[in-house]
Each structure stands twice: as structure tokens, then as C-alpha cells.
Design a protein around this motif. Sequence first.
Motif, PDB file in Angstrom:
ATOM      1  N   ASP A 118       0.940  -1.194  -0.113  1.00  0.00           N
ATOM      2  CA  ASP A 118       0.098   0.032   0.017  1.00  0.00           C
ATOM      3  C   ASP A 118       0.789   1.173  -0.024  1.00  0.00           C
ATOM      4  OD1 ASP A 118      -2.300   1.536   0.284  1.00  0.00           O
ATOM      5  OD2 ASP A 118      -2.601   1.230   2.100  1.00  0.00           O
ATOM      6  N   ILE A 119       0.983   1.855  -1.047  1.00  0.00           N
ATOM      7  CA  ILE A 119       1.815   3.154  -1.224  1.00  0.00           C
ATOM      8  C   ILE A 119       0.845   4.413  -1.388  1.00  0.00           C
ATOM      9  CG2 ILE A 119       3.620   4.216  -2.724  1.00  0.00           C
ATOM     10  CD1 ILE A 119       4.493   1.649  -1.636  1.00  0.00           C
ATOM     11  N   ARG A 120       1.104   4.963   0.038  1.00  0.00           N
ATOM     12  CA  ARG A 120      -0.067   6.097   0.085  1.00  0.00           C
ATOM     13  C   ARG A 120       0.959   7.570   0.110  1.00  0.00           C
ATOM     14  NH1 ARG A 120      -4.984   5.471   3.384  1.00  0.00           N
ATOM     15  NH2 ARG A 120      -5.276   3.093   2.972  1.00  0.00           N
ATOM     16  N   ASN A 121       0.220   8.444  -0.566  1.00  0.00           N
ATOM     17  CA  ASN A 121       0.920   9.803  -1.020  1.00  0.00           C
ATOM     18  C   ASN A 121       0.140  10.743  -0.402  1.00  0.00           C
ATOM     19  OD1 ASN A 121       3.272   8.998  -2.813  1.00  0.00           O
ATOM     20  ND2 ASN A 121       1.436   7.982  -3.811  1.00  0.00           N
ATOM     21  N   SER A 122       0.632  11.926  -0.070  1.00  0.00           N
ATOM     22  CA  SER A 122      -0.118  12.996   0.452  1.00  0.00           C
ATOM     23  C   SER A 122       0.800  14.338   0.284  1.00  0.00           C
ATOM     24  CB  SER A 122      -0.419  12.688   2.148  1.00  0.00           C
ATOM     25  OG  SER A 122      -1.108  13.860   2.549  1.00  0.00           O
ATOM     26  N   ILE A 123      -0.022  15.244   0.520  1.00  0.00           N
ATOM     27  CA  ILE A 123       0.513  16.683   0.286  1.00  0.00           C
ATOM     28  C   ILE A 123       0.701  17.227   1.702  1.00  0.00           C
ATOM     29  CG2 ILE A 123       0.342  19.129  -0.611  1.00  0.00           C
ATOM     30  CD1 ILE A 123      -1.026  17.760  -2.891  1.00  0.00           C
ATOM     31  N   ILE A 124       1.677  17.417   2.247  1.00  0.00           N
ATOM     32  CA  ILE A 124       2.068  18.069   3.591  1.00  0.00           C
ATOM     33  C   ILE A 124       2.949  19.230   3.492  1.00  0.00           C
ATOM     34  CG2 ILE A 124       2.714  17.353   5.933  1.00  0.00           C
ATOM     35  CD1 ILE A 124       2.079  14.324   5.411  1.00  0.00           C
ATOM     36  N   HIS A 171       2.689  21.565   1.580  1.00  0.00           N
ATOM     37  CA  HIS A 171       2.819  21.959   0.260  1.00  0.00           C
ATOM     38  C   HIS A 171       3.880  21.099  -0.279  1.00  0.00           C
ATOM     39  CE1 HIS A 171       0.258  25.387   1.026  1.00  0.00           C
ATOM     40  NE2 HIS A 171       1.427  25.749   1.803  1.00  0.00           N
ATOM     41  N   GLN A 172       4.138  20.038  -0.040  1.00  0.00           N
ATOM     42  CA  GLN A 172       5.159  18.974  -0.371  1.00  0.00           C
ATOM     43  C   GLN A 172       4.545  17.709  -0.386  1.00  0.00           C
ATOM     44  OE1 GLN A 172       9.112  19.311   1.283  1.00  0.00           O
ATOM     45  NE2 GLN A 172       9.400  17.049   0.865  1.00  0.00           N
ATOM     46  N   LEU A 173       4.877  16.902  -1.811  1.00  0.00           N
ATOM     47  CA  LEU A 173       4.360  15.637  -1.891  1.00  0.00           C
ATOM     48  C   LEU A 173       5.091  14.460  -1.099  1.00  0.00           C
ATOM     49  CD1 LEU A 173       2.541  13.581  -3.388  1.00  0.00           C
ATOM     50  CD2 LEU A 173       4.390  13.356  -5.313  1.00  0.00           C
ATOM     51  N   VAL A 174       4.441  13.901  -0.266  1.00  0.00           N
ATOM     52  CA  VAL A 174       5.376  12.795   0.626  1.00  0.00           C
ATOM     53  C   VAL A 174       4.684  11.583   0.366  1.00  0.00           C
ATOM     54  CG1 VAL A 174       5.482  12.414   3.284  1.00  0.00           C
ATOM     55  CG2 VAL A 174       5.384  14.727   2.275  1.00  0.00           C
ATOM     56  N   THR A 175       5.477  10.471   0.264  1.00  0.00           N
ATOM     57  CA  THR A 175       5.188   9.068   0.044  1.00  0.00           C
ATOM     58  C   THR A 175       5.030   8.338   1.606  1.00  0.00           C
ATOM     59  OG1 THR A 175       6.069   9.081  -1.915  1.00  0.00           O
ATOM     60  CG2 THR A 175       5.701   6.843  -1.154  1.00  0.00           C
ATOM     61  N   VAL A 176       4.248   7.497   1.996  1.00  0.00           N
ATOM     62  CA  VAL A 176       4.248   6.790   3.128  1.00  0.00           C
ATOM     63  C   VAL A 176       3.807   5.344   2.582  1.00  0.00           C
ATOM     64  CG1 VAL A 176       2.952   6.576   5.093  1.00  0.00           C
ATOM     65  CG2 VAL A 176       3.175   8.987   4.123  1.00  0.00           C
ATOM     66  N   PRO A 177       5.164   4.554   2.433  1.00  0.00           N
ATOM     67  CA  PRO A 177       4.803   3.288   2.142  1.00  0.00           C
ATOM     68  C   PRO A 177       4.320   2.412   3.256  1.00  0.00           C
ATOM     69  CG  PRO A 177       7.105   3.608   2.425  1.00  0.00           C
ATOM     70  CD  PRO A 177       6.350   5.029   2.549  1.00  0.00           C
ATOM     71  N   GLY A 178       3.535   1.225   2.846  1.00  0.00           N
ATOM     72  CA  GLY A 178       2.767   0.483   3.951  1.00  0.00           C
ATOM     73  C   GLY A 178       2.787  -0.912   3.501  1.00  0.00           C
ATOM     74  N   LEU A 179       2.646  -1.785   4.233  1.00  0.00           N
ATOM     75  CA  LEU A 179       2.356  -3.359   4.197  1.00  0.00           C
ATOM     76  C   LEU A 179       1.220  -3.709   4.852  1.00  0.00           C
ATOM     77  CD1 LEU A 179       6.071  -4.863   4.342  1.00  0.00           C
ATOM     78  CD2 LEU A 179       4.566  -4.263   2.334  1.00  0.00           C
ATOM     79  N   LEU A 232       6.858   6.809   7.205  1.00  0.00           N
ATOM     80  CA  LEU A 232       7.126   8.032   6.243  1.00  0.00           C
ATOM     81  C   LEU A 232       8.554   7.762   5.774  1.00  0.00           C
ATOM     82  CD1 LEU A 232       5.831  10.708   5.512  1.00  0.00           C
ATOM     83  CD2 LEU A 232       7.150  11.768   7.136  1.00  0.00           C
ATOM     84  N   SER A 233       8.287   7.653   4.186  1.00  0.00           N
ATOM     85  CA  SER A 233       9.543   7.294   3.539  1.00  0.00           C
ATOM     86  C   SER A 233      10.628   8.630   3.627  1.00  0.00           C
ATOM     87  CB  SER A 233       9.259   7.164   2.033  1.00  0.00           C
ATOM     88  OG  SER A 233       8.895   8.228   1.635  1.00  0.00           O
ATOM     89  N   ASN A 234      10.311   9.819   3.735  1.00  0.00           N
ATOM     90  CA  ASN A 234      11.216  10.998   3.905  1.00  0.00           C
ATOM     91  C   ASN A 234      10.855  12.088   4.949  1.00  0.00           C
ATOM     92  OD1 ASN A 234       9.405  11.366   2.028  1.00  0.00           O
ATOM     93  ND2 ASN A 234      10.531  12.958   1.030  1.00  0.00           N
ATOM     94  N   GLY A 235      11.642  12.605   5.457  1.00  0.00           N
ATOM     95  CA  GLY A 235      11.232  13.553   6.382  1.00  0.00           C
ATOM     96  C   GLY A 235      10.685  14.880   5.564  1.00  0.00           C
ATOM     97  N   ILE A 236       9.679  15.809   5.907  1.00  0.00           N
ATOM     98  CA  ILE A 236       9.224  16.723   5.558  1.00  0.00           C
ATOM     99  C   ILE A 236       9.376  18.023   6.199  1.00  0.00           C
ATOM    100  CG2 ILE A 236       7.345  15.432   4.281  1.00  0.00           C
ATOM    101  CD1 ILE A 236       5.638  16.446   6.602  1.00  0.00           C
ATOM    102  N   PRO A 237       9.767  19.219   5.822  1.00  0.00           N
ATOM    103  CA  PRO A 237       9.874  20.405   6.125  1.00  0.00           C
ATOM    104  C   PRO A 237       8.909  20.887   7.266  1.00  0.00           C
ATOM    105  CG  PRO A 237      10.521  20.598   3.927  1.00  0.00           C
ATOM    106  CD  PRO A 237       9.883  19.132   4.069  1.00  0.00           C
ATOM    107  N   SER A 238       9.091  21.174   8.315  1.00  0.00           N
ATOM    108  CA  SER A 238       7.981  21.374   9.302  1.00  0.00           C
ATOM    109  C   SER A 238       8.006  22.785   9.597  1.00  0.00           C
ATOM    110  CB  SER A 238       8.558  20.738  10.609  1.00  0.00           C
ATOM    111  OG  SER A 238       7.527  21.053  11.733  1.00  0.00           O
ATOM    112  N   ARG A 239       6.758  23.228   9.871  1.00  0.00           N
ATOM    113  CA  ARG A 239       6.486  24.665  10.047  1.00  0.00           C
ATOM    114  C   ARG A 239       6.285  24.697  11.502  1.00  0.00           C
ATOM    115  NH1 ARG A 239       1.547  25.948   6.593  1.00  0.00           N
ATOM    116  NH2 ARG A 239       0.762  23.897   7.366  1.00  0.00           N
ATOM    117  N   GLN A 240       6.547  23.899  12.426  1.00  0.00           N
ATOM    118  CA  GLN A 240       6.380  24.013  13.781  1.00  0.00           C
ATOM    119  C   GLN A 240       7.538  24.858  14.381  1.00  0.00           C
ATOM    120  OE1 GLN A 240       5.889  20.505  16.111  1.00  0.00           O
ATOM    121  NE2 GLN A 240       4.822  19.506  14.349  1.00  0.00           N
ATOM    122  N   PRO A 241       7.207  25.797  15.387  1.00  0.00           N
ATOM    123  CA  PRO A 241       8.491  26.565  16.044  1.00  0.00           C
ATOM    124  C   PRO A 241       9.599  25.644  16.351  1.00  0.00           C
ATOM    125  CG  PRO A 241       6.241  27.079  16.799  1.00  0.00           C
ATOM    126  CD  PRO A 241       6.079  25.780  16.197  1.00  0.00           C
TER     127      PRO A 241
END
Length: 239
Positions: A55-61, A63-71, A90-99
Motif C-alpha cells: 500500500d503506497i500512500r501519497n499525501s500533500i503535507i 505543500h510537499q508531496l510525501v510518500t508513506v509506504p505500507g504493508l 514515512l519514507s522521507n522527512g518533510i519540512p516542518s512549520r512548527q516553531p
Amino acid sequence: MEESSSPIRWPVVGALSLVLLAGSAAAHPLTAPSAPDDDSVTVRQPHRRPVFQLDIRNSIINHQLVTVPGLKLGIEWRGRLRTGLGVYLLSNGIPSRQPIPSELPAATTSELRLRYVAGYGEYVVLGNPRWEIASQLQIGVGKTYARYALPDGSLVRSPKRIIWLVEPSLTAQMRVYRWLALGTGVGWRQPVFINRFTQRELNGPVFYGRVKLSLGDVYKVMRGRQRLFTQQGLRRADW
């Protein structure tokens, strides 16, 4: 006269009875052809079977395309209901907007990480042996944390937080072979029981592709009981 006519009447009646019985048997056969009990093609089937999914899930987080692979590993009930468990990373880290924590240097950058397991239920709304449309609901629990990259190149992790995820979706699937199906889906990811910053970053649309293996049919292929690329039961003429 009555005695001489009697031996003639009964054979005729008997012959007529045989003709009527033969015609009735032709019109209403005693045994109608049906799918074997171990058939895994029909949508409604009288047994359970294990299924395995990539199960290869993709999402926009952020403003960046992120892939979340799963079994996923689950059980299919009578061809209509599927339940099971999935593991996602989560296959790769995504830039965070948290302080950025105040104790870290100003030039520090951060990215978000997520891992979780999910239980799922899927119900086939419409379909036939070749294709189907189903509704799915996943409820997951996992951990999320931020990883900070300091200007000197060192890495610092924030404390891990427990996160709950609810993901309703609508899926479509086409069966290529008896043992192989390809599918896709769209839905929404909603984090719950987490701080508003993380919730704002991780909620959003989800779209995914999947590859599903019917382990029972794979076993039949390995034992030589079924051809590898057979289309038996998948053609419209077989329904």
C-alpha cells in the motif's frame, strides 16, 4: 375387450410418463453447474481467504508531496468485507512549520517524521469478478517527532508523541490475474488527540496505489493446481 385393451394402455402411459420425466429433467436438471467451493474469483464466496497488500500512500503535507509506504495483511470475508492490519513508515522527512525550540540556534531547520500501525475495514459496494469499488476506513496509532538539523551538522530529536489517525477513503480495484489485483484510492487523513500544530501539518488529502496478492491463489499456482496467468473466472463469459 377390457382385458385385451389393458395391456396396451399401460405401456403407452408408461412411455408418456418417461417422455414427461425426460423433458422435466432437461428443463430442470437435478444438479446445476456452480462454482467450486474453493473458487476465489466470485465476489460472493462461501469462505475466507488471506490477502497481502503493498500500500503506497501519497499525501500533500506542507505543500510537499510525501510518500508513506505500507504493508497490509488481512482476511477477506465472502468476497465483500476485508479486515486486517497495516504498518506505515514515512519514507522521507518533510519540512516542518512548527516553531524551533528557543534553546536551539536560529539557523536550525526541522523536518517531521511519522510511523504508525493501522487497523482497516473495507467493504465492496459494487463489483464483479474483474473489478470493484469499495469504501475503506483506517484507524491508526503511532508516533511522530521532529528532527532538527543544527548549523554545525549535528541532529537533535524532539520527544516522540503518540498520534491517532483516521483515514476514510474510496478505492477501486481491477483483478489482472486470479492471484493479482491492482488498485487505487483517494481519501483524507485526519490526526486526532494531538497538538494543533502537528494536526495542521499532517491532515490533508490522501491518494494511493496498491498491489494485492491473493495468498490462496498464489499457493495454488505454486502447487501446480492453477496456471500462473490464467483468466479463468475473470472473463465476462464465465460470470
